[in-house]
Design a protein around this motif. Structure first.
Motif, PDB file in Angstrom:
ATOM      1  N   GLU A 106      -2.113  43.660  -3.362  1.00  0.00           N
ATOM      2  CA  GLU A 106      -1.917  44.335  -2.084  1.00  0.00           C
ATOM      3  C   GLU A 106      -2.931  43.852  -1.040  1.00  0.00           C
ATOM      4  O   GLU A 106      -2.703  43.944   0.158  1.00  0.00           O
ATOM      5  N   ILE A 107      -4.057  43.356  -1.511  1.00  0.00           N
ATOM      6  CA  ILE A 107      -5.043  42.793  -0.591  1.00  0.00           C
ATOM      7  C   ILE A 107      -4.585  41.409  -0.117  1.00  0.00           C
ATOM      8  O   ILE A 107      -4.651  41.068   1.056  1.00  0.00           O
ATOM      9  N   LEU A 108      -4.099  40.603  -1.074  1.00  0.00           N
ATOM     10  CA  LEU A 108      -3.641  39.259  -0.733  1.00  0.00           C
ATOM     11  C   LEU A 108      -2.346  39.286   0.067  1.00  0.00           C
ATOM     12  O   LEU A 108      -2.168  38.523   1.014  1.00  0.00           O
ATOM     13  N   ASN A 109      -1.419  40.160  -0.331  1.00  0.00           N
ATOM     14  CA  ASN A 109      -0.128  40.287   0.329  1.00  0.00           C
ATOM     15  C   ASN A 109      -0.078  41.648   1.011  1.00  0.00           C
ATOM     16  O   ASN A 109       0.010  42.670   0.339  1.00  0.00           O
ATOM     17  N   ARG A 110      -0.138  41.656   2.304  1.00  0.00           N
ATOM     18  CA  ARG A 110      -0.305  42.913   3.036  1.00  0.00           C
ATOM     19  C   ARG A 110       0.883  43.846   2.812  1.00  0.00           C
ATOM     20  O   ARG A 110       2.033  43.422   2.825  1.00  0.00           O
ATOM     21  N   VAL A 111       0.591  45.125   2.632  1.00  0.00           N
ATOM     22  CA  VAL A 111       1.653  46.107   2.457  1.00  0.00           C
ATOM     23  C   VAL A 111       1.440  47.337   3.341  1.00  0.00           C
ATOM     24  O   VAL A 111       2.329  48.161   3.481  1.00  0.00           O
ATOM     25  N   TYR A 112       0.267  47.439   3.985  1.00  0.00           N
ATOM     26  CA  TYR A 112      -0.046  48.612   4.794  1.00  0.00           C
ATOM     27  C   TYR A 112      -0.044  48.296   6.289  1.00  0.00           C
ATOM     28  O   TYR A 112      -0.570  47.271   6.719  1.00  0.00           O
ATOM     29  N   ILE A 113       0.548  49.206   7.056  1.00  0.00           N
ATOM     30  CA  ILE A 113       0.391  49.206   8.505  1.00  0.00           C
ATOM     31  C   ILE A 113      -0.883  49.994   8.772  1.00  0.00           C
ATOM     32  O   ILE A 113      -0.980  51.164   8.382  1.00  0.00           O
ATOM     33  N   ARG A 114      -1.846  49.370   9.401  1.00  0.00           N
ATOM     34  CA  ARG A 114      -3.150  50.016   9.561  1.00  0.00           C
ATOM     35  C   ARG A 114      -3.384  50.423  11.015  1.00  0.00           C
ATOM     36  O   ARG A 114      -3.453  49.587  11.909  1.00  0.00           O
TER      37      ARG A 114
ATOM     38  N   GLU B 286       3.221  35.836   7.736  1.00  0.00           N
ATOM     39  CA  GLU B 286       2.382  36.483   6.729  1.00  0.00           C
ATOM     40  C   GLU B 286       3.272  36.965   5.596  1.00  0.00           C
ATOM     41  O   GLU B 286       4.497  37.024   5.724  1.00  0.00           O
ATOM     42  N   THR B 287       2.644  37.332   4.489  1.00  0.00           N
ATOM     43  CA  THR B 287       3.381  37.700   3.288  1.00  0.00           C
ATOM     44  C   THR B 287       3.169  39.172   2.957  1.00  0.00           C
ATOM     45  O   THR B 287       2.040  39.637   2.834  1.00  0.00           O
ATOM     46  N   MET B 288       4.278  39.867   2.820  1.00  0.00           N
ATOM     47  CA  MET B 288       4.253  41.275   2.434  1.00  0.00           C
ATOM     48  C   MET B 288       4.437  41.382   0.924  1.00  0.00           C
ATOM     49  O   MET B 288       5.214  40.635   0.334  1.00  0.00           O
ATOM     50  N   ALA B 289       3.719  42.297   0.301  1.00  0.00           N
ATOM     51  CA  ALA B 289       3.859  42.507  -1.138  1.00  0.00           C
ATOM     52  C   ALA B 289       5.295  42.883  -1.476  1.00  0.00           C
ATOM     53  O   ALA B 289       5.958  43.584  -0.712  1.00  0.00           O
ATOM     54  N   SER B 290       5.769  42.426  -2.617  1.00  0.00           N
ATOM     55  CA  SER B 290       7.171  42.632  -2.986  1.00  0.00           C
ATOM     56  C   SER B 290       7.349  43.770  -3.982  1.00  0.00           C
ATOM     57  O   SER B 290       8.344  43.815  -4.704  1.00  0.00           O
ATOM     58  N   PHE B 291       6.397  44.699  -4.032  1.00  0.00           N
ATOM     59  CA  PHE B 291       6.479  45.803  -4.985  1.00  0.00           C
ATOM     60  C   PHE B 291       5.918  47.073  -4.365  1.00  0.00           C
ATOM     61  O   PHE B 291       5.184  47.036  -3.368  1.00  0.00           O
ATOM     62  N   VAL B 292       6.283  48.191  -4.952  1.00  0.00           N
ATOM     63  CA  VAL B 292       5.679  49.471  -4.593  1.00  0.00           C
ATOM     64  C   VAL B 292       4.696  49.850  -5.701  1.00  0.00           C
ATOM     65  O   VAL B 292       4.694  49.259  -6.770  1.00  0.00           O
ATOM     66  N   SER B 293       3.858  50.839  -5.420  1.00  0.00           N
ATOM     67  CA  SER B 293       2.830  51.224  -6.389  1.00  0.00           C
ATOM     68  C   SER B 293       2.497  52.696  -6.235  1.00  0.00           C
ATOM     69  O   SER B 293       2.822  53.329  -5.218  1.00  0.00           O
ATOM     70  N   LEU B 294       1.836  53.249  -7.243  1.00  0.00           N
ATOM     71  CA  LEU B 294       1.370  54.635  -7.153  1.00  0.00           C
ATOM     72  C   LEU B 294       0.393  54.801  -5.988  1.00  0.00           C
ATOM     73  O   LEU B 294       0.350  55.842  -5.338  1.00  0.00           O
TER      74      LEU B 294
END
Length: 203
Positions: free
Chosen positions: A8-16, A88-96
């Protein structure tokens, strides 16, 4: 550090959201929806999400199990989501962790929101009975979150993850309004990737 957290750090998944100058939600009870899932789906995958002692009336809700159940359902749902070319690259998974961040964002305790929030809410919506109070809450919470993201987009029009959120919202909003629980992942926009895979579905 857990592998998914590292990804999630390498592939951004959060709108900050950089600060609290945006109109952000506060004191919204996401746990209400999670607890409601347990009552509508008390026993899944061989484990209890909800139990009630017949002699005392005491209720037991296992929130960690509920979150894992929601994660599993969402992970299954997004399997094979399409990808599109981006800078940029978004993570391709969801997580807890992403589910926790949604809870914290709605409570006003976080300035980070997963780009997958709309899809997670759609999965939530589909787990509840038609026209139930829980479905209405899903719609209301998602609309509240979208107002924050839309405000963010006005200042960051080139943010690829926010653009993905906005596209997903338009699709899901209409589905929720119509009570449509049959959207397939192929109907959703592709996630932004620097090196997209044309077909990421399993063979």
């Amino acid at each position: 550090m857990h592998l998914k957290q590292f990804c999630e750090i390498l592939n951004r998944v959060y709108i900050r959201f950089e600060d609290k100058s945006y109109t952000l939600p506060t004191n919204r009870n996401f746990s209400y929806l999670l607890k409601s899932i347990a009552k509508f789906h008390p026993y899944v995958d061989g484990v209890f999400l909800y139990e009630k002692d017949s002699s005392t009336g005491q209720e037991y809700i296992y929130l960690k199990r509920v979150k894992r159940f929601l994660l599993k359902k969402t992970s299954q749902y997004i399997l094979g989501i399409s990808q599109r070319q981006a800078d940029e690259t978004m993570a391709s998974f969801v997580s807890l962790r992403q589910i926790r961040f949604i809870n914290d964002f709605l409570e006003g305790d976080s300035l980070a929101l997963p780009a997958y929030t709309v899809i997670i809410f759609y999965v939530l919506f589909c787990l509840f009975p038609d026209n139930s109070p829980e479905q209405i809450t899903c719609k209301n919470y998602l609309d509240l979150i979208r107002k924050s993201v839309h405000e963010y987009v006005l200042y960051h029009p080139d943010d690829e993850l926010a653009y993905f959120f906005e596209e997903c919202y338009e699709l899901v909003f209409h589905a929720m309004e119509e009570g449509n629980i049959n959207l397939t992942i192929s109907e959703f926009p592709g996630i932004p990737r620097e090196h997209p895979i044309e077909n990421d579905s399993p063979t």
